[in-house]
Design a protein around this motif. Structure first.
Motif, PDB file in Angstrom:
ATOM      1  N   ILE A  60      42.775  32.694  32.723  1.00 15.13           N
ATOM      2  CA  ILE A  60      42.668  33.538  33.913  1.00 15.13           C
ATOM      3  C   ILE A  60      44.022  34.130  34.280  1.00 15.13           C
ATOM      4  O   ILE A  60      44.125  35.301  34.668  1.00 15.13           O
ATOM      5  N   LEU A  61      45.085  33.348  34.153  1.00 15.39           N
ATOM      6  CA  LEU A  61      46.427  33.842  34.488  1.00 15.39           C
ATOM      7  C   LEU A  61      46.870  34.948  33.534  1.00 15.39           C
ATOM      8  O   LEU A  61      47.592  35.869  33.924  1.00 15.39           O
ATOM      9  N   ALA A 244      48.059  51.095  29.734  1.00 18.86           N
ATOM     10  CA  ALA A 244      48.825  49.881  29.444  1.00 18.86           C
ATOM     11  C   ALA A 244      48.147  48.657  30.044  1.00 18.86           C
ATOM     12  O   ALA A 244      48.106  47.585  29.431  1.00 18.86           O
ATOM     13  N   ILE A 245      47.614  48.795  31.269  1.00 20.70           N
ATOM     14  CA  ILE A 245      46.876  47.696  31.886  1.00 20.70           C
ATOM     15  C   ILE A 245      45.621  47.384  31.077  1.00 20.70           C
ATOM     16  O   ILE A 245      45.308  46.217  30.808  1.00 20.70           O
ATOM     17  N   LEU A 246      44.896  48.431  30.695  1.00 26.09           N
ATOM     18  CA  LEU A 246      43.710  48.216  29.860  1.00 26.09           C
ATOM     19  C   LEU A 246      44.078  47.536  28.553  1.00 26.09           C
ATOM     20  O   LEU A 246      43.347  46.682  28.044  1.00 26.09           O
ATOM     21  N   THR A 247      45.237  47.932  28.001  1.00 24.41           N
ATOM     22  CA  THR A 247      45.720  47.305  26.770  1.00 24.41           C
ATOM     23  C   THR A 247      45.934  45.820  26.982  1.00 24.41           C
ATOM     24  O   THR A 247      45.494  44.984  26.175  1.00 24.41           O
ATOM     25  N   GLN A 248      46.610  45.463  28.079  1.00 24.20           N
ATOM     26  CA  GLN A 248      46.920  44.067  28.336  1.00 24.20           C
ATOM     27  C   GLN A 248      45.679  43.251  28.678  1.00 24.20           C
ATOM     28  O   GLN A 248      45.603  42.060  28.361  1.00 24.20           O
ATOM     29  N   LEU A 249      44.699  43.886  29.337  1.00 23.32           N
ATOM     30  CA  LEU A 249      43.480  43.156  29.699  1.00 23.32           C
ATOM     31  C   LEU A 249      42.695  42.702  28.477  1.00 23.32           C
ATOM     32  O   LEU A 249      41.919  41.749  28.556  1.00 23.32           O
ATOM     33  N   ALA A 250      42.913  43.379  27.366  1.00 27.63           N
ATOM     34  CA  ALA A 250      42.221  42.982  26.145  1.00 27.63           C
ATOM     35  C   ALA A 250      42.608  41.566  25.728  1.00 27.63           C
ATOM     36  O   ALA A 250      41.775  40.793  25.240  1.00 27.63           O
ATOM     37  N   THR A 251      43.882  41.208  25.934  1.00 28.49           N
ATOM     38  CA  THR A 251      44.368  39.904  25.490  1.00 28.49           C
ATOM     39  C   THR A 251      43.671  38.747  26.211  1.00 28.49           C
ATOM     40  O   THR A 251      43.148  37.838  25.550  1.00 28.49           O
ATOM     41  N   PRO A 252      43.644  38.721  27.557  1.00 32.05           N
ATOM     42  CA  PRO A 252      42.942  37.604  28.202  1.00 32.05           C
ATOM     43  C   PRO A 252      41.448  37.582  27.946  1.00 32.05           C
ATOM     44  O   PRO A 252      40.832  36.519  27.949  1.00 32.05           O
TER      45      PRO A 252
END
Length: 464
Positions: A60-61, A244-252
């Protein structure tokens, strides 16, 4: 004056990459080592549910941190490009407006996540006592997201100026605060996970303050926000930040699926994966830092239209990754028995740690290659390419391969399948990044790196 603020336009690029990556990684290491020590302390409590709760909470973090990373990428890309063009007044304006947007949207995002914690923890597979522990841990940390945003964006801005040392010190100070408070709160006051959570909040406040201070004192400061300027900068900031946010959201999201898949093999497997998840950033802090380190180097040279140095920086970044991963993988292999003993791992947990300290560590080269590709896309005005690569890597590059790996090899197959997805999408990313670099060099002086995404955001803004 431009040469003083845009220090990456001259000099050896491999040296710039090495210095920026190592200094940035020291700061990251301070934070990661504290998380690592948290896990040791929690393991010492002798309750597997506590260790598993940290594993679930970590997924979640990752999700909440993605918002901060996306905004930091936007701030770093735009400020470094303005400095490369010699426009310090514009850089200061972007710093001001970026931080204001970061805090406002950080508050909104934190409220949304906090309200959905029961749903989100269940989504990654937590239940019963473990879910209750994870929620109590997250309820304390999540509201501090706006301060994390300030700290992350402040660090990115300092690196855009080439001020890696002060960016490093901000995270070191945060890590020291966390390290001091952890044993006091966890053991001294018997707060267990709640104590670890409050220590993390204190660290975030410290990082935010110590990242802002050098910007104010040494780099022109932060101006007063003005609504017309903020509305004008909404498009360029979110033209990069949104993808960039969408990119990072893929990881979690990908990690959440992996955590849920591992949960099928019991809490011991989740606890073993939690140890691996703490070992990974400690071992590869330099690689995690490389994306933020090479981004300003590419951004400044792109702003100055030095396309040959852009290509060289990308190549040297990949070389740097290869050397670093080989050395660290050997160290992990030699230390695999002490690591198992340190965490008092048993059964399947031992198997997962041995797997990570062997072949999977070497495969981390491909994760590093994706980081460098993303830095190139974000700083060359093609942030949506990062989005597609990361979402591909964490969906079609994760879900079927993890499911197949779990079916064939059990819990170890979950980590193997996840690693294979990185290999595939790293190859795609490098091929695409090289094409972007060649295309921008051919476009030359007439290219406007962020124009497509600025126009997209302007259209969306007019339709609201």
């Amino acid at each position: 004056m431009a040469q003083e603020t845009a220090k990456f336009l001259e000099g050896n690029l491999f040296r710039h990459i090495t210095v920026m990556s190592l200094t940035a990684s020291v700061g990251l290491m301070a934070v990661f080592v504290v998380d690592f020590v948290d896990m040791i302390f929690i393991s010492m409590l002798g309750n597997a549910a506590l260790a598993a709760a940290v594993g679930y909470a970590g997924a979640i973090l990752f999700f909440t941190t993605s918002f901060g990373i996306g905004m930091a990428i936007a701030a770093g890309a735009l400020v470094s490009r303005a400095l490369g063009q010699g426009d310090e007044a514009r850089a200061r304006e972007l710093i001001t407006n970026g931080l204001v947007f970061g805090v406002l949207f950080g508050i909104a995002f934190a409220v949304l996540v906090w309200m959905q914690l029961p749903f989100l923890t269940a989504l990654v597979g937590a239940s019963g006592e473990t879910q209750a522990l994870a929620i109590s841990y997250l309820q304390i940390i999540v509201p501090s997201l706006p301060f994390l945003m300030i700290g992350m964006m402040g660090g990115a801005i300092l690196r855009a100026y080439g001020d890696a040392r002060r960016a490093m010190m901000a995270t070191i100070y945060g890590g020291l605060v966390n390290a001091v408070l952890d044993p006091i709160l966890i053991f001294g006051l018997n707060l267990d996970l709640v104590g670890a959570a409050w220590a993390s909040v204190a660290a975030r406040l410290t990082i935010a303050g110590t990242a802002l201070l050098p910007i104010i004192r040494h780099h022109g400061g932060i101006g007063a926000p003005h609504m017309p300027a903020m509305m004008r900068d909404f498009a360029p900031i979110f033209g990069i930040a949104l993808p960039a946010i969408l990119t990072q959201l893929a990881t979690p999201i990908g990690q959440g699926y992996v955590t849920r898949a591992m949960a099928e093999f019991g809490e011991a497997a989740v606890a073993g994966m939690a140890v691996v998840s703490r070992l990974t950033p400690v071992s590869f802090a330099v690689i995690f830092a490389l994306s933020g380190a090479v981004g300003p180097i590419i951004g400044q040279n792109f702003g100055a239209r030095k396309h040959d140095r852009v290509a060289e920086a990308f190549r040297d970044g990949l070389i740097f990754i290869g050397i670093y991963v080989a050395v660290v993988s050997l160290i992990l292999f030699l230390l695999r028995d002490p690591i198992v003993a340190l965490f008092q791992a048993e059964g399947i947990g031992v198997t997962l740690i041995y797997l990570f300290c062997g072949p999977l560590a070497l495969v981390f080269f491909f994760n590093g290659a994706i980081f460098v590709c993303n830095a190139a896309f974000n700083n060359l005005g093609h942030p949506f390419y990062s989005t597609w690569i990361n979402w591909g890597r964490h969906t079609v590059g994760t879900i079927p391969l993890v499911a197949l790996g779990a079916y064939l090899f059990g819990a170890p197959g979950v980590l193997i399948g996840q690693a294979l997805g990185g290999v595939i999408f790293a190859a795609i990313g490098v091929w695409l990044a090289r094409g972007v670099i060649r295309g921008e060099a051919q476009a030359g002086e007439d290219s406007e790196p962020f124009a497509p995404h600025i126009r997209l955001m302007q259209v969306l803004h007019m339709r609201r």
